[in-house]
Write a protein that holds these residues in place. Structure first.
Motif, PDB file in Angstrom:
ATOM      1  N   GLY A  69       0.729  -1.082   0.032  1.00 16.95           N
ATOM      2  CA  GLY A  69       0.004  -0.068  -0.008  1.00 16.95           C
ATOM      3  C   GLY A  69       0.636   1.259  -0.009  1.00 16.95           C
ATOM      4  O   GLY A  69       1.965   1.367   0.216  1.00 16.95           O
ATOM      5  N   THR A  70       0.108   2.351  -0.145  1.00 18.76           N
ATOM      6  CA  THR A  70       0.684   3.769   0.211  1.00 18.76           C
ATOM      7  C   THR A  70      -0.240   4.555   1.083  1.00 18.76           C
ATOM      8  O   THR A  70      -1.288   4.869   0.801  1.00 18.76           O
ATOM      9  CB  THR A  70       0.667   4.339  -1.394  1.00 18.76           C
ATOM     10  OG1 THR A  70       0.884   3.642  -2.421  1.00 18.76           O
ATOM     11  CG2 THR A  70       1.470   5.688  -1.506  1.00 18.76           C
ATOM     12  N   PRO A  71       0.577   5.187   1.990  1.00 21.33           N
ATOM     13  CA  PRO A  71       1.944   4.635   2.317  1.00 21.33           C
ATOM     14  C   PRO A  71       2.000   3.123   2.905  1.00 21.33           C
ATOM     15  O   PRO A  71       0.993   2.618   3.188  1.00 21.33           O
ATOM     16  CB  PRO A  71       2.089   5.606   3.702  1.00 21.33           C
ATOM     17  CG  PRO A  71       0.768   5.770   4.250  1.00 21.33           C
ATOM     18  CD  PRO A  71      -0.224   5.687   2.988  1.00 21.33           C
ATOM     19  N   PRO A  72       3.301   2.580   2.894  1.00 19.36           N
ATOM     20  CA  PRO A  72       3.503   1.352   3.181  1.00 19.36           C
ATOM     21  C   PRO A  72       2.832   0.660   4.457  1.00 19.36           C
ATOM     22  O   PRO A  72       3.034   1.345   5.564  1.00 19.36           O
ATOM     23  CB  PRO A  72       5.077   0.918   3.026  1.00 19.36           C
ATOM     24  CG  PRO A  72       5.549   2.479   3.337  1.00 19.36           C
ATOM     25  CD  PRO A  72       4.545   3.373   2.688  1.00 19.36           C
ATOM     26  N   GLN A  73       2.285  -0.575   4.468  1.00 20.09           N
ATOM     27  CA  GLN A  73       1.940  -1.152   5.714  1.00 20.09           C
ATOM     28  C   GLN A  73       2.895  -2.527   5.597  1.00 20.09           C
ATOM     29  O   GLN A  73       3.009  -3.204   4.909  1.00 20.09           O
ATOM     30  CB  GLN A  73       0.319  -1.455   5.688  1.00 20.09           C
ATOM     31  CG  GLN A  73      -0.365  -0.261   5.526  1.00 20.09           C
ATOM     32  CD  GLN A  73      -1.976  -0.740   5.257  1.00 20.09           C
ATOM     33  OE1 GLN A  73      -2.256  -1.537   6.024  1.00 20.09           O
ATOM     34  NE2 GLN A  73      -2.378   0.090   4.579  1.00 20.09           N
ATOM     35  N   LEU A  74       3.503  -2.718   6.765  1.00 20.76           N
ATOM     36  CA  LEU A  74       4.330  -3.820   6.850  1.00 20.76           C
ATOM     37  C   LEU A  74       3.999  -5.081   7.432  1.00 20.76           C
ATOM     38  O   LEU A  74       2.994  -5.032   8.419  1.00 20.76           O
ATOM     39  CB  LEU A  74       5.700  -3.394   7.729  1.00 20.76           C
ATOM     40  CG  LEU A  74       6.638  -2.347   7.304  1.00 20.76           C
ATOM     41  CD1 LEU A  74       7.515  -2.100   8.379  1.00 20.76           C
ATOM     42  CD2 LEU A  74       6.929  -2.597   5.951  1.00 20.76           C
ATOM     43  N   PHE A  75       4.329  -6.415   6.839  1.00 20.32           N
ATOM     44  CA  PHE A  75       3.637  -7.481   7.164  1.00 20.32           C
ATOM     45  C   PHE A  75       4.629  -8.528   7.122  1.00 20.32           C
ATOM     46  O   PHE A  75       5.685  -8.503   6.235  1.00 20.32           O
ATOM     47  CB  PHE A  75       2.277  -7.978   6.350  1.00 20.32           C
ATOM     48  CG  PHE A  75       1.271  -7.178   6.271  1.00 20.32           C
ATOM     49  CD1 PHE A  75       0.230  -7.390   7.165  1.00 20.32           C
ATOM     50  CD2 PHE A  75       1.018  -5.942   5.274  1.00 20.32           C
ATOM     51  CE1 PHE A  75      -0.763  -6.434   7.267  1.00 20.32           C
ATOM     52  CE2 PHE A  75       0.064  -5.200   5.615  1.00 20.32           C
ATOM     53  CZ  PHE A  75      -0.868  -5.300   6.342  1.00 20.32           C
ATOM     54  N   ASP A  76       4.667  -9.648   7.935  1.00 17.38           N
ATOM     55  CA  ASP A  76       5.613 -10.830   7.844  1.00 17.38           C
ATOM     56  C   ASP A  76       4.539 -11.726   7.187  1.00 17.38           C
ATOM     57  O   ASP A  76       3.575 -11.973   7.529  1.00 17.38           O
ATOM     58  CB  ASP A  76       6.082 -11.326   9.263  1.00 17.38           C
ATOM     59  CG  ASP A  76       7.248 -10.389   9.850  1.00 17.38           C
ATOM     60  OD1 ASP A  76       7.972  -9.844   9.129  1.00 17.38           O
ATOM     61  OD2 ASP A  76       7.120 -10.324  10.986  1.00 17.38           O
ATOM     62  N   VAL A  77       5.309 -12.261   6.112  1.00 14.51           N
ATOM     63  CA  VAL A  77       4.458 -13.300   5.390  1.00 14.51           C
ATOM     64  C   VAL A  77       5.472 -14.601   5.021  1.00 14.51           C
ATOM     65  O   VAL A  77       6.563 -14.532   4.826  1.00 14.51           O
ATOM     66  CB  VAL A  77       4.086 -12.879   3.742  1.00 14.51           C
ATOM     67  CG1 VAL A  77       3.076 -11.700   4.046  1.00 14.51           C
ATOM     68  CG2 VAL A  77       5.193 -12.376   3.134  1.00 14.51           C
ATOM     69  N   VAL A  78       4.507 -15.768   5.162  1.00 18.32           N
ATOM     70  CA  VAL A  78       5.449 -17.038   4.939  1.00 18.32           C
ATOM     71  C   VAL A  78       5.395 -17.248   3.209  1.00 18.32           C
ATOM     72  O   VAL A  78       4.283 -17.070   2.790  1.00 18.32           O
ATOM     73  CB  VAL A  78       4.786 -18.087   5.690  1.00 18.32           C
ATOM     74  CG1 VAL A  78       3.271 -18.454   5.347  1.00 18.32           C
ATOM     75  CG2 VAL A  78       5.721 -19.306   5.580  1.00 18.32           C
ATOM     76  N   PHE A  79       6.398 -17.722   2.787  1.00 18.84           N
ATOM     77  CA  PHE A  79       6.369 -17.802   1.593  1.00 18.84           C
ATOM     78  C   PHE A  79       6.350 -19.275   1.218  1.00 18.84           C
ATOM     79  O   PHE A  79       6.912 -20.171   1.601  1.00 18.84           O
ATOM     80  CB  PHE A  79       7.918 -17.494   0.853  1.00 18.84           C
ATOM     81  CG  PHE A  79       7.908 -16.062   0.951  1.00 18.84           C
ATOM     82  CD1 PHE A  79       7.600 -15.249   0.107  1.00 18.84           C
ATOM     83  CD2 PHE A  79       9.106 -15.505   1.925  1.00 18.84           C
ATOM     84  CE1 PHE A  79       7.791 -13.825   0.104  1.00 18.84           C
ATOM     85  CE2 PHE A  79       8.936 -13.951   1.911  1.00 18.84           C
ATOM     86  CZ  PHE A  79       8.421 -13.386   1.009  1.00 18.84           C
ATOM     87  N   ASP A  80       5.012 -19.542   0.267  1.00 13.88           N
ATOM     88  CA  ASP A  80       4.429 -21.145   0.414  1.00 13.88           C
ATOM     89  C   ASP A  80       4.508 -21.344  -1.234  1.00 13.88           C
ATOM     90  O   ASP A  80       3.685 -21.015  -1.861  1.00 13.88           O
ATOM     91  CB  ASP A  80       2.948 -20.860   0.918  1.00 13.88           C
ATOM     92  CG  ASP A  80       2.484 -22.361   0.739  1.00 13.88           C
ATOM     93  OD1 ASP A  80       3.085 -23.273   0.614  1.00 13.88           O
ATOM     94  OD2 ASP A  80       1.001 -22.337   0.930  1.00 13.88           O
ATOM     95  N   THR A  81       5.377 -22.258  -1.574  1.00 13.53           N
ATOM     96  CA  THR A  81       5.080 -22.896  -2.927  1.00 13.53           C
ATOM     97  C   THR A  81       4.099 -23.890  -3.213  1.00 13.53           C
ATOM     98  O   THR A  81       3.703 -24.107  -4.113  1.00 13.53           O
ATOM     99  CB  THR A  81       6.667 -23.638  -3.183  1.00 13.53           C
ATOM    100  OG1 THR A  81       6.677 -24.538  -2.344  1.00 13.53           O
ATOM    101  CG2 THR A  81       7.583 -22.663  -3.416  1.00 13.53           C
ATOM    102  N   GLY A  82       3.249 -24.056  -2.190  1.00 17.20           N
ATOM    103  CA  GLY A  82       2.260 -24.946  -2.152  1.00 17.20           C
ATOM    104  C   GLY A  82       0.954 -24.479  -2.320  1.00 17.20           C
ATOM    105  O   GLY A  82      -0.140 -24.984  -2.353  1.00 17.20           O
ATOM    106  N   SER A  83       0.498 -23.086  -2.428  1.00 14.54           N
ATOM    107  CA  SER A  83      -0.421 -22.290  -2.552  1.00 14.54           C
ATOM    108  C   SER A  83      -0.181 -21.196  -3.745  1.00 14.54           C
ATOM    109  O   SER A  83       0.933 -20.705  -3.788  1.00 14.54           O
ATOM    110  CB  SER A  83      -1.083 -21.928  -1.266  1.00 14.54           C
ATOM    111  OG  SER A  83      -0.078 -20.711  -0.699  1.00 14.54           O
ATOM    112  N   GLY A  84      -1.411 -20.884  -4.224  1.00 17.87           N
ATOM    113  CA  GLY A  84      -1.251 -19.796  -5.478  1.00 17.87           C
ATOM    114  C   GLY A  84      -1.731 -18.343  -4.895  1.00 17.87           C
ATOM    115  O   GLY A  84      -1.830 -17.456  -5.985  1.00 17.87           O
TER     116      GLY A  84
END
Length: 254
Positions: A69-84
């Motif tokens: 977003g603008t301004p930026p909102q920070l998130f921790d995300v898990v990177f998952d190759t098993g979902s789209g």
């Protein structure tokens, strides 16, 4: 469980093909080790009174920071190759499982676009008719609305942050388990298009668009668990120095 799983000491994975867009960014990853108990199958000749044993499996999941977003909102995300799908909790989800994590606020982002349907139809002012998608992750389940906004890697870390617009699911409801106990806020799906709600919800597809400055490639380095270094994910390229001596990269193209 969701996430990139450590099946080897180090690995590189790529999707895409060579092009000429040029932008890339490497994001350090944090690790979350989860212990899962699974039943051990009984032998065929086991008596009816036999007790099934259970064993523990250690699952490592990898997550990192993105700005939305603008301004930026920070998130921790898990990177998952098993979902789209990219999935982020929103302020519309008022349950404790969501409020324990950072939640996306569309009203504070100048670049946020609310979508009515998965075909990218924009939600009109005053319109209440909109679709949602429900997804099951193992034993967990969530429901999300359709949103489009800008996403950046490297905000607050590097001057050379890389950004792209993408559709994602803004969670309005989710189950307590397993999301309550997870240290990350959302899920960043890196799977194939067939696992996504729609074409523009697939992150790698967005990288392939003309509007993207990032090559449609991502590479993952998983550290040796005893090594003093970070696991990492690179978007737009791969780092040759991360290849093991005499080894190669596992690359998929589409």
């Amino acid at each position: 469980a969701v996430g990139l799983r450590a099946a080897a000491l180090a690995a590189l994975v790529g999707l895409g093909a060579a092009g000429g867009k040029g932008s890339s960014f490497t994001l350090p990853l944090q690790e979350y080790v989860n212990v899962v108990e699974v039943p051990v199958p009984l032998p065929r000749n086991a008596p009816p009174t036999a007790r099934r044993m259970r064993r523990q499996i250690h699952v490592t999941e990898y997550y990192g920071k993105i700005a939305v977003g603008t301004p930026p909102q920070l998130f921790d995300v898990v990177f998952d190759t098993g979902s789209g799908n990219i999935v982020l909790p929103t302020v519309k989800c008022t349950e404790e499982v969501c409020s324990r994590h950072r939640r996306y606020r569309s009203e504070t982002s100048k670049s946020s676009v609310q979508l009515a349907y998965e075909d990218d139809t924009v939600l009109q002012r005053g319109q209440t008719d909109r679709d949602t998608t429900s997804i099951t992750y193992g034993t967990g389940k969530l429901t999300g609305e359709y949103i489009r906004d800008g996403m950046c890697f490297g905000y607050g870390v590097s001057k050379d942050q890389v950004c792209i617009q993408s559709d994602f699911l803004g969670v309005v409801q989710e189950s307590k388990f397993p999301f309550m106990e997870l240290p990350f806020d959302g899920i960043f799906g890196l799977g194939l298009e067939g696992l996504s709600t729609g074409t523009n919800f697939n992150f790698v597809n967005r990288l392939k668009s003309n509007a993207s400055k990032i090559e449609p490639i991502f590479a993952v380095f998983l550290r040796a668990l005893g090594a003093d270094e970070d696991s990492e994910i690179t978007f737009g390229a791969w780092r040759p120095e991360r290849l093991p001596a005499g080894g190669g990269a596992c690359i998929g193209r589409r």
